[in-house]
Structures are given as C-alpha cells and as structure tokens.
Design a protein around this motif. Structure first.
Motif, mmCIF file in Angstrom:
data_model
loop_
_atom_site.group_PDB
_atom_site.id
_atom_site.type_symbol
_atom_site.label_atom_id
_atom_site.label_comp_id
_atom_site.label_asym_id
_atom_site.label_seq_id
_atom_site.Cartn_x
_atom_site.Cartn_y
_atom_site.Cartn_z
ATOM 1 N N ARG A 1 56.546 35.694 102.310
ATOM 2 C CA ARG A 1 55.432 36.103 103.170
ATOM 3 C C ARG A 1 55.226 35.169 104.357
ATOM 4 N NH1 ARG A 1 51.323 39.436 101.695
ATOM 5 N NH2 ARG A 1 49.679 37.978 102.327
ATOM 6 N N HIS A 2 55.520 33.866 104.160
ATOM 7 C CA HIS A 2 55.125 32.896 105.183
ATOM 8 C C HIS A 2 56.234 31.961 105.662
ATOM 9 C CE1 HIS A 2 50.944 34.033 104.516
ATOM 10 N NE2 HIS A 2 51.133 33.900 103.221
ATOM 11 N N ALA A 3 57.428 32.035 105.070
ATOM 12 C CA ALA A 3 58.535 31.153 105.456
ATOM 13 C C ALA A 3 58.079 29.691 105.409
ATOM 14 C CB ALA A 3 59.076 31.548 106.820
ATOM 15 N N SER A 4 58.399 28.899 106.425
ATOM 16 C CA SER A 4 58.104 27.468 106.381
ATOM 17 C C SER A 4 56.624 27.146 106.534
ATOM 18 C CB SER A 4 58.896 26.723 107.461
ATOM 19 O OG SER A 4 60.261 26.647 107.103
ATOM 20 N N GLU A 5 55.807 28.126 106.897
ATOM 21 C CA GLU A 5 54.365 27.876 106.940
ATOM 22 C C GLU A 5 53.811 27.649 105.534
ATOM 23 O OE1 GLU A 5 50.365 29.541 109.225
ATOM 24 O OE2 GLU A 5 52.127 30.838 109.030
ATOM 25 N N VAL A 6 54.604 27.968 104.523
ATOM 26 C CA VAL A 6 54.178 27.730 103.150
ATOM 27 C C VAL A 6 53.877 26.255 102.917
ATOM 28 C CG1 VAL A 6 56.452 27.314 102.106
ATOM 29 C CG2 VAL A 6 54.659 28.411 100.760
ATOM 30 N N ASP A 7 54.517 25.379 103.683
ATOM 31 C CA ASP A 7 54.258 23.944 103.547
ATOM 32 C C ASP A 7 52.798 23.622 103.843
ATOM 33 O OD1 ASP A 7 55.323 21.384 102.936
ATOM 34 O OD2 ASP A 7 55.238 20.858 105.058
ATOM 35 N N THR B 1 56.070 32.879 91.932
ATOM 36 C CA THR B 1 54.924 32.688 92.828
ATOM 37 C C THR B 1 55.354 32.044 94.135
ATOM 38 O OG1 THR B 1 53.423 32.450 90.949
ATOM 39 C CG2 THR B 1 52.655 31.605 93.067
ATOM 40 N N VAL B 2 56.133 30.992 94.037
ATOM 41 C CA VAL B 2 56.584 30.288 95.236
ATOM 42 C C VAL B 2 57.457 31.190 96.091
ATOM 43 C CG1 VAL B 2 57.935 28.338 96.095
ATOM 44 C CG2 VAL B 2 56.390 28.022 94.161
ATOM 45 N N SER B 3 58.327 31.959 95.444
ATOM 46 C CA SER B 3 59.200 32.871 96.195
ATOM 47 C C SER B 3 58.385 33.891 96.976
ATOM 48 C CB SER B 3 60.161 33.585 95.246
ATOM 49 O OG SER B 3 61.055 32.679 94.654
ATOM 50 N N LEU B 4 57.330 34.415 96.349
ATOM 51 C CA LEU B 4 56.487 35.388 97.039
ATOM 52 C C LEU B 4 55.820 34.751 98.256
ATOM 53 C CD1 LEU B 4 55.265 38.186 97.213
ATOM 54 C CD2 LEU B 4 53.501 37.478 95.590
ATOM 55 N N THR C 1 65.495 28.274 105.639
ATOM 56 C CA THR C 1 65.214 26.902 105.198
ATOM 57 C C THR C 1 64.222 26.894 104.040
ATOM 58 O OG1 THR C 1 65.619 26.012 107.408
ATOM 59 C CG2 THR C 1 64.313 24.656 105.911
ATOM 60 N N ALA C 2 63.165 27.693 104.173
ATOM 61 C CA ALA C 2 62.148 27.740 103.116
ATOM 62 C C ALA C 2 62.734 28.275 101.813
ATOM 63 C CB ALA C 2 60.979 28.615 103.563
ATOM 64 N N ARG C 3 63.606 29.264 101.918
ATOM 65 C CA ARG C 3 64.238 29.795 100.706
ATOM 66 C C ARG C 3 65.062 28.722 100.002
ATOM 67 N NH1 ARG C 3 66.217 35.467 103.511
ATOM 68 N NH2 ARG C 3 64.362 36.737 102.973
ATOM 69 N N ARG C 4 65.729 27.900 100.781
ATOM 70 C CA ARG C 4 66.539 26.833 100.174
ATOM 71 C C ARG C 4 65.676 25.788 99.491
ATOM 72 N NH1 ARG C 4 69.566 27.413 105.060
ATOM 73 N NH2 ARG C 4 68.494 25.617 105.984
ATOM 74 N N GLN D 1 62.305 22.868 95.267
ATOM 75 C CA GLN D 1 61.531 21.665 95.564
ATOM 76 C C GLN D 1 60.040 21.945 95.539
ATOM 77 O OE1 GLN D 1 62.879 19.302 98.969
ATOM 78 N NE2 GLN D 1 64.800 20.479 98.965
ATOM 79 N N TYR D 2 59.639 23.085 96.090
ATOM 80 C CA TYR D 2 58.230 23.459 96.063
ATOM 81 C C TYR D 2 57.752 23.623 94.622
ATOM 82 C CZ TYR D 2 58.188 24.448 101.105
ATOM 83 O OH TYR D 2 58.247 24.366 102.478
#
Length: 570
Positions: free
Chosen positions: A470-476, A463-466, A445-448, A452-453
């Motif tokens: 590393r953190h998947a949806s916790e990136v939010d 940067t966002v991809s990295l 989901t985070a990759r998709r 948007q990020y």
C-alpha cells in the motif's frame, strides 16, 4: 525503527522548488487551519471546486507549472464518483465497437504511465472474455478487436492477448458456464485503488504548493464587470463564510456540474446525462479465480465485470440513466437482482445468493449528453467548456484518462492569463511518481526489506507485506505510529493507517476512514467494526476528540452502514 539507505527521489524543477517554498504544509487535518487562512488572505491563479480525481489532477497539473492553486471540496475528498467506480484502469475494449480509437489509444497510453507513477495504486490484471453461441460478436471479430487493442497499446501491454478454446476456458475458470461456450480471449488491463489515487494526487499537488481543504463548499460567486472574481465559500468545520479570490475558476464536480453551474452562474444550459452504476462485493473465497471476467448482459448491450481486487471480488456495473441528486444515489433490490442474475448466468456453479454479498456501492457517472440512444452508448469522452464569465467546467471522461483531462483543462484556462503568464506556466511535470517514496524502485526496495521490518516490529509478514504494497518505502514512516505488541496485528495495522490518514489525507471522520482510506467497509462482512475502538481512539489521540465526539463518530459509522446497505431490509 529501521533506518534504510534508500535512493534519493528525483530533484524537483526550479518552478516546483519555488512552489514548495510557498508552503511547508501537508494534506493534513493539523494543517487544515493554515490552508483556510491562506485561502482567505491570498489571491490564486486558479481556484478549483471539487476534490475528486479530476480536481486533484487539475490541481497537480497546475501546481507543477508553478501556478498558485486553491482547491476546495464540499465534503470529503473522493466522496462521490471517484470512490464508486469499477476500480479499473483500462482502455475500454468495448469502445472499439463505437470506433472511438482515439479514446482507447489515449486510455492505454495513460494506463502504461500509471503503472510507472503509481505502482502501489495501479496493478496489472488479466481479463477473460468468454464468447457464446448467439452472441453478436463472434470469435473472429473479437480476435480482430484484440489485435487492435494490443496495437493501440503499442504492443506494450503487460502481456499480449491469448485465445482459448472452450475446453481451455473452462479449465482456466472451472465455474464458468460451459453450455454454448465457443471459447474466450484473455487480455491485459489493470485494477486500482480509486479513492487512494485521489488522495495521493492531492498530496502531490500540495507538495507542489497547492492550497487544499475539504469540507469547504462554494455557495456563491462574486462578479465584477460580468466576470467571476471570487467565490464565497462556507467552511463547514467552523461554520464561517469567506471569499476565495482567483484569476480564474475551475469546476470539477462531476455529476454535480449542472447544479453547481446553476447555483453559481444562475443561467446555464445543462450538459450532462448522468448514469447510475452499482457494484456488489464478495469474499474472494467465493470466486477462486485470479483473472477478471468480462460478462455480456442485456443482449450484448452492456458489459458487467467480475474483478478480483485485493481482499474482495467485485461484480458490476449497471448503467442506467439517473435524474436525482447524486448524493442520494443508492443500491436497490432490483440492482442487486440484476447483477446476481448476470453473474449466475455465467457462473451457475457458484450458486450466488444475496447472503453471499459482503457490501455494495452506487455512484453516478458524469457522462456528457451526446444524444446517444441509450446510456450505455453515451461516449466517455470528456468535455471542457470555458464560460465567458471566467469559469472552466470539466465533465465526462474516464477515470483512466484523468491526467490528460487535467492537462486539457489547465491548457484551456490559460486564455484567461497574460502572454507572459502563459510562457511562465509552460508545461506540467506530471509524468513523475505521485509519491517519491512509492515509486517503482522504492516499492522494490521496500519489498526486499519486509523481513527486516518484521524483525524490528514483531509484526507478521502478512501484515507488513500489506503495508508495503500500500505504501512502499513510506512504510518506514508509518511504522512510527505502531501502538506496540500489546495490540493484535490487525489492531496495530489499522491504528497506523488511521494516524497516517489524519496526518496525510486530511481525514477527520471515521466514516471517511472506513469507506475511503482503507477497504474495511467493502471487503469485510463485519465492515471492520471489531476494530472501531482502536481506530476511533487513534483518531481521538491525533485530533483531540472528546469522549462524546468519539462515541458520536462511532454512531455515525453505524448509521452510514445501515443507510448504505438499506436494500438488505426485507
């Protein structure tokens, strides 16, 4: 900030809910005082000494059963062997030669599970194993080993093995030594972020009710009727001593097992044969390969890996007996020459020199002394020993099988409990994702949502991809720490990572952040020092450091780097 409609994580079991009601705490610097307060005032079912991967696994296993758990670590989590491994999750193909089929099967089973429960930490990787004239194992016998390896994985490896001719091998690895090359085999295993696997396992344990603190050292044991009933602990932050009471105690201190046992129990028969392992890191550009390389060394007695991992290429490891204090282990000039020699033999065209080395690290494996002739022949099986004085010791084993080691250890402790307790503690719930925000589905989901990020933050996709990887949806949640576009993309990323480390991994020192929370020390020739100002100020803001303390932390980082790479002198 982006608000995404993400699937809800799996609901916890009733026992897990009950455990979580005991604490709303996180593995945070801010919650550490409350953790210490709980350790002082409560009695636990299990008290664990050692915050590496084994201790983290035991804490998660026990807490998931509804046990009341305390864990202390004398320094920083994963400071020892658990952050100084080859960073591989693998079955150990060379153990087939010793007929350790059970160990290989167990490791391959755990590898498959780790792909599911830790997809941001454990990643599939293809390994190329070249074979040359004069080597002890030929193409036919190695082929049988490859079929056995696939069979022991129940043919569920990411990809089945391949057989390559000499010409195909050189085409795949252009820098490979062609002289005497008979061909190669390609098989699947995995690489990992070893230090972060410890932190995520501890976070999971805390979410299940475990009480955890770093910089707390067990310095003595309190006995009653010949049984340990409490540990005397020294809080290095407050310089205070206090007692931790528990029904049973577990030592998971790895290469310190023998010394800790002597300190606490006074009488102890040593069980370890510690082995030193050294690794060198290089810039990925020095090795334009996507596969790991398996290199035979010392007349086929040892294996050295070349491992492409994220931002770096790792070459290691050595395997030599070590008799000193594990905290004093270091890389020597001889270690460097040895690894460069092995790599140079396999890749003469790379023309590797010491100047190409970005970083190095050394660790001590807590191998169990089984009387083997050499350290490289010593088994990687683990030992669980319950002393009649109410302590269980865990030693040996492979990183890959840490979850099974933890299960075996907790099962061994149950003899110290009543029948009613044994029934109540039941089976662990450790086959679910370590972090519900970083499951396989959440990562997808985070990759998709990367685009948007990027739109929401103005950060570049790299940067966002990295951050997502590393953190998947916790990136939010992590993006909430973004200091804004007045900083460079790198400064913004490392600032966010720093604040997350303080709040979610109990990180309170720059050395620990640079070396065990992010790959700055190992992957960059500058070791991340250009970002030390923004990172140190993020720590200062989060923890409340004085300016004097911030500068002291920066100096401590410089001193650490000088000490860690002392072999460069001369």
């Amino acid at each position: 900030m982006i608000s995404l409609n993400l699937p809800r994580p799996k609901r916890p079991t009733d026992e897990q809910k009950a455990a979580m009601k005991n604490t709303g705490l996180r593995l945070s610097v801010h919650d550490r005082p409350k953790m210490i307060s709980k350790m002082k005032s409560e009695e636990f079912d299990l008290a664990i000494i050692g915050g590496g991967i084994t201790g983290a696994g035991v804490a998660r296993d026990a807490a998931s059963r509804g046990m009341k758990v305390a864990l202390i670590e004398g320094e920083d989590f994963a400071v020892g062997t658990s952050s100084r491994s080859s960073k591989l999750i693998h079955g150990g193909i060379r153990y087939l030669e010793n007929y350790e089929f059970h160990l290989v099967f167990e490791a391959l089973s755990e590898r498959a599970l780790l792909f599911d429960i830790a997809p941001t930490l454990v990643h599939p990787l293809r390994f190329v194993l070249p074979l040359y004239n004069g080597q002890r194992v030929g193409m036919f016998m190695m082929g049988l080993g490859m079929w056995a390896y696939d069979a022991l994985s129940l043919f569920e490896a990411p990809e089945p093995h391949e057989k390559l001719s000499a010409r195909e091998s050189v085409a795949r690895l252009p820098l490979l030594q062609p002289e005497g090359l008979k061909g190669s085999y390609v098989y699947s295993d995995a690489y990992m972020d070893d230090d972060r696997l410890v932190h995520e396992t501890l976070r999971s344990a805390v979410s299940l009710g475990a009480t955890v603190a770093n910089r707390v050292k067990a310095v003595d044991a309190i006995f009653s009727d010949g049984k340990v009933t409490a540990m005397v602990a020294h809080d290095k932050v407050s310089n205070e001593k206090f007692q931790i009471k528990a029904k049973h105690f577990v030592s998971t201190v790895g290469p310190w097992t023998d010394s800790v046992a002597v300190d606490l129990l006074k009488t102890w028969k040593k069980v370890l044969r510690p082995s030193k392992g050294v690794h060198l890191t290089f810039n990925r550009s020095r090795f334009d390969v996507k596969d790991a390389i398996v290199m035979a060394a010392d007349n086929d007695k040892r294996i050295v890996f070349g491992i492409p991992r994220h931002e770096m290429f790792i070459i290691g490891t050595t395997d030599t007996d070590f008799k000193g204090d594990p905290k004093d282990v270091s890389v020597t000039k001889d270690d460097v020459d040895y690894l460069l020699g092995v790599a140079g033999h396999y890749f003469p065209g790379a023309n590797l020199t010491k100047a190409d080395i970005v970083a190095s690290y050394a660790g001590v494996r807590p191998l169990v002394d089984d009387g083997s002739e050499t350290e490289s022949k010593t088994s990687r099986e683990h030992l669980i020993y319950t002393d009649e004085r109410n302590m269980t010791f865990v030693a040996g084993g492979k990183y890959t099988t840490y979850r099974r080691m933890a299960l075996d250890a907790v099962e061994a402790t149950l003899d110290a409990f009543t029948v009613e307790d044994r029934v109540r503690f039941g089976r662990p719930q450790t086959e679910v994702p370590l972090n519900p925000l970083a499951s396989v589905d959440r990562l997808a989901t985070a990759r998709r949502n990367i685009e948007q990020y990027c739109v929401a933050t103005g950060l570049p996709a790299t940067t966002v991809s990295l951050l997502v990887e590393r953190h998947a949806s916790e990136v939010d949640q992590i993006l909430r720490f973004d200091p804004g576009p007045s900083f460079s993309a790198d400064e913004r990323m490392w600032t966010m990572e720093a604040k997350h480390a303080v709040r979610e991994t109990m990180c309170d020192a720059l050395v620990d952040f640079f070396s065990r929370r992010v790959p700055l020390v190992l992957s960059r020739a500058d070791h991340g020092l250009p970002f030390v100002e923004c990172i140190s100020k993020a720590f200062q803001e989060e923890i409340g450091w004085s300016e004097q303390e911030r500068l002291r932390q920066i100096q401590a980082l410089h001193d650490y780097l000088k000490s860690e790479f002392a072999w460069r002198e001369g």
